[in-house]
Motif scaffolding. Structure first.
Motif, PDB file in Angstrom:
ATOM      1  N   VAL A   1       0.871  -1.168   0.000  1.00 37.08           N
ATOM      2  CA  VAL A   1       0.000   0.000   0.000  1.00 37.08           C
ATOM      3  C   VAL A   1       0.907   1.216   0.000  1.00 37.08           C
ATOM      4  CG1 VAL A   1      -1.847   1.218   1.202  1.00 37.08           C
ATOM      5  CG2 VAL A   1      -1.710  -1.277   1.349  1.00 37.08           C
ATOM      6  N   GLU A   2       0.842   1.999  -1.066  1.00 34.87           N
ATOM      7  CA  GLU A   2       1.751   3.129  -1.206  1.00 34.87           C
ATOM      8  C   GLU A   2       0.974   4.440  -1.267  1.00 34.87           C
ATOM      9  OE1 GLU A   2       5.389   0.819  -3.510  1.00 34.87           O
ATOM     10  OE2 GLU A   2       4.272   2.381  -4.546  1.00 34.87           O
ATOM     11  N   GLN A   3       1.309   5.307  -0.365  1.00 38.02           N
ATOM     12  CA  GLN A   3       0.660   6.615  -0.326  1.00 38.02           C
ATOM     13  C   GLN A   3       1.621   7.685  -0.806  1.00 38.02           C
ATOM     14  OE1 GLN A   3      -1.259   5.771   3.943  1.00 38.02           O
ATOM     15  NE2 GLN A   3      -1.583   7.864   3.260  1.00 38.02           N
ATOM     16  N   ASN A   4       1.053   8.683  -1.430  1.00 36.03           N
ATOM     17  CA  ASN A   4       1.844   9.882  -1.696  1.00 36.03           C
ATOM     18  C   ASN A   4       0.931  11.089  -1.785  1.00 36.03           C
ATOM     19  OD1 ASN A   4       1.569  10.843  -4.746  1.00 36.03           O
ATOM     20  ND2 ASN A   4       1.442   8.623  -4.710  1.00 36.03           N
ATOM     21  N   PRO A   5       1.430  12.227  -1.302  1.00 31.86           N
ATOM     22  CA  PRO A   5       2.748  12.377  -0.695  1.00 31.86           C
ATOM     23  C   PRO A   5       2.778  11.838   0.733  1.00 31.86           C
ATOM     24  CG  PRO A   5       1.548  14.429  -0.518  1.00 31.86           C
ATOM     25  CD  PRO A   5       0.652  13.474  -1.292  1.00 31.86           C
TER      26      PRO A   5
ATOM     27  N   LEU B   1      -5.524  -5.781   8.410  1.00 33.08           N
ATOM     28  CA  LEU B   1      -5.513  -4.443   7.842  1.00 33.08           C
ATOM     29  C   LEU B   1      -4.081  -4.067   7.509  1.00 33.08           C
ATOM     30  CD1 LEU B   1      -7.985  -2.630  10.238  1.00 33.08           C
ATOM     31  CD2 LEU B   1      -8.458  -3.693   8.040  1.00 33.08           C
ATOM     32  N   ASN B   2      -3.856  -3.731   6.257  1.00 37.10           N
ATOM     33  CA  ASN B   2      -2.513  -3.400   5.797  1.00 37.10           C
ATOM     34  C   ASN B   2      -2.408  -1.892   5.599  1.00 37.10           C
ATOM     35  OD1 ASN B   2      -1.363  -6.237   5.124  1.00 37.10           O
ATOM     36  ND2 ASN B   2      -3.439  -6.187   4.304  1.00 37.10           N
ATOM     37  N   PHE B   3      -1.562  -1.281   6.403  1.00 37.35           N
ATOM     38  CA  PHE B   3      -1.481   0.174   6.418  1.00 37.35           C
ATOM     39  C   PHE B   3      -0.449   0.695   5.427  1.00 37.35           C
ATOM     40  CE2 PHE B   3      -3.764   1.895  10.161  1.00 37.35           C
ATOM     41  CZ  PHE B   3      -4.266   0.710  10.664  1.00 37.35           C
ATOM     42  N   GLY B   4      -0.787   1.806   4.770  1.00 45.33           N
ATOM     43  CA  GLY B   4       0.219   2.578   4.081  1.00 45.33           C
ATOM     44  C   GLY B   4       1.076   3.309   5.105  1.00 45.33           C
ATOM     45  N   LYS B   5       2.089   4.011   4.644  1.00 43.94           N
ATOM     46  CA  LYS B   5       2.996   4.708   5.563  1.00 43.94           C
ATOM     47  C   LYS B   5       2.364   5.943   6.178  1.00 43.94           C
ATOM     48  CE  LYS B   5       7.392   3.122   3.680  1.00 43.94           C
ATOM     49  NZ  LYS B   5       8.690   3.511   3.086  1.00 43.94           N
TER      50      LYS B   5
ATOM     51  N   TYR C   1      -2.982  10.366  -2.630  1.00 45.35           N
ATOM     52  CA  TYR C   1      -3.158   9.198  -3.471  1.00 45.35           C
ATOM     53  C   TYR C   1      -2.707   7.937  -2.753  1.00 45.35           C
ATOM     54  CZ  TYR C   1      -3.766  12.606  -7.169  1.00 45.35           C
ATOM     55  OH  TYR C   1      -4.227  13.652  -7.933  1.00 45.35           O
ATOM     56  N   CYS C   2      -3.418   6.870  -3.050  1.00 39.48           N
ATOM     57  CA  CYS C   2      -3.084   5.574  -2.457  1.00 39.48           C
ATOM     58  C   CYS C   2      -3.154   4.510  -3.549  1.00 39.48           C
ATOM     59  CB  CYS C   2      -4.062   5.248  -1.335  1.00 39.48           C
ATOM     60  SG  CYS C   2      -3.863   3.581  -0.662  1.00 39.48           S
TER      61      CYS C   2
END
Lengths: 114, 108
Positions: B4-8, B96-100, B22-23
């Motif tokens: 799971v990648e978030q930005n920014p 539950l898999n969390f983004g950063k 964005y995720c």
């Protein structure tokens, strides 16, 4: 409003000691989780528990960790021999069955290993 | 491996401005969540998104889900200081898999 309750809010322990973190999930929920968050870092999954047994666990959840639901209400996380790197905020969460359900998190226990 | 990648990861914005977080995620899932965390506090569920094209709004926050693109967005409209927090995109798998997380700071 129902909530997940965790005790203690802060625990300081010496390296090598055993600690038990306690959680009271929301009463009609069926799924229970432990997560940890090292200061300022990502929220990491430790273990999930359903129907009185572990359903999944992460690589972090090694033999030093165990979970129990000793009665109908409490859900505990035990760390047998704490290490410095176990210092983190530990969150308990619970979830009901159903498609739209979200997990509710407790306020966390800040564990400091010295 | 589920990612799971978030930005920014960090966002400083002025009050009154709009912005989108964005995720992107790596595998299909039956549900996606957005959570909010205030400093030193617990995690509060904001949205649950289940189906492709789902859009949910609460106040100045709107979340959407595109399962084909494996993308969720969290849009902030006319930001106010009270929205300053860390926002997590969370994918449901066996856990539950969390983004950063995206640390949002709204300044005057």
């Amino acid at each position: 409003e129902p909530e997940v309750t965790q005790t203690p809010s802060h625990q300081v322990t010496q390296m090598g000691q055993e600690v038990i973190l306690r959680c009271v999930p929301i009463s009609n929920h069926l799924y229970f989780y432990w997560y940890r968050q090292i200061l300022g870092q990502k929220v990491e999954f430790l273990v999930s528990f359903y129907n009185n047994e572990i359903s999944e666990k992460s690589e972090i959840f090694d033999d030093q960790f165990s979970v129990e639901r000793p009665d109908g209400s409490n859900f505990t996380l035990k760390i047998r021999s704490t290490k410095l790197e176990d210092s983190a905020m530990y969150f308990c969460a619970s979830r009901d069955q159903g498609e739209w359900t979200e997990a509710f998190f407790g306020q966390g226990t800040r564990l400091t290993v010295v | 491996e589920l990612k799971v990648e978030q930005n920014p990861l960090f966002l400083s914005m002025q009050e009154g401005k709009n912005y989108t977080i964005y995720c992107n995620y790596s595998t299909t899932s039956d549900r996606l969540y957005w959570y909010r965390q205030d400093p030193g506090k617990s995690l509060e569920s904001l949205f649950v998104l289940l189906s492709n094209g789902a859009v949910k709004q609460e106040g100045r926050l709107m979340a959407s889900l595109d399962t084909k693109a494996r993308l969720s967005t969290l849009h902030i409209t006319a930001a106010v200081h009270d929205l300053s927090a860390t926002y997590f995109c969370v994918l449901s798998g066996y856990a539950l898999n969390f983004g950063k997380g995206t640390s949002l700071l709204v300044t005057p």
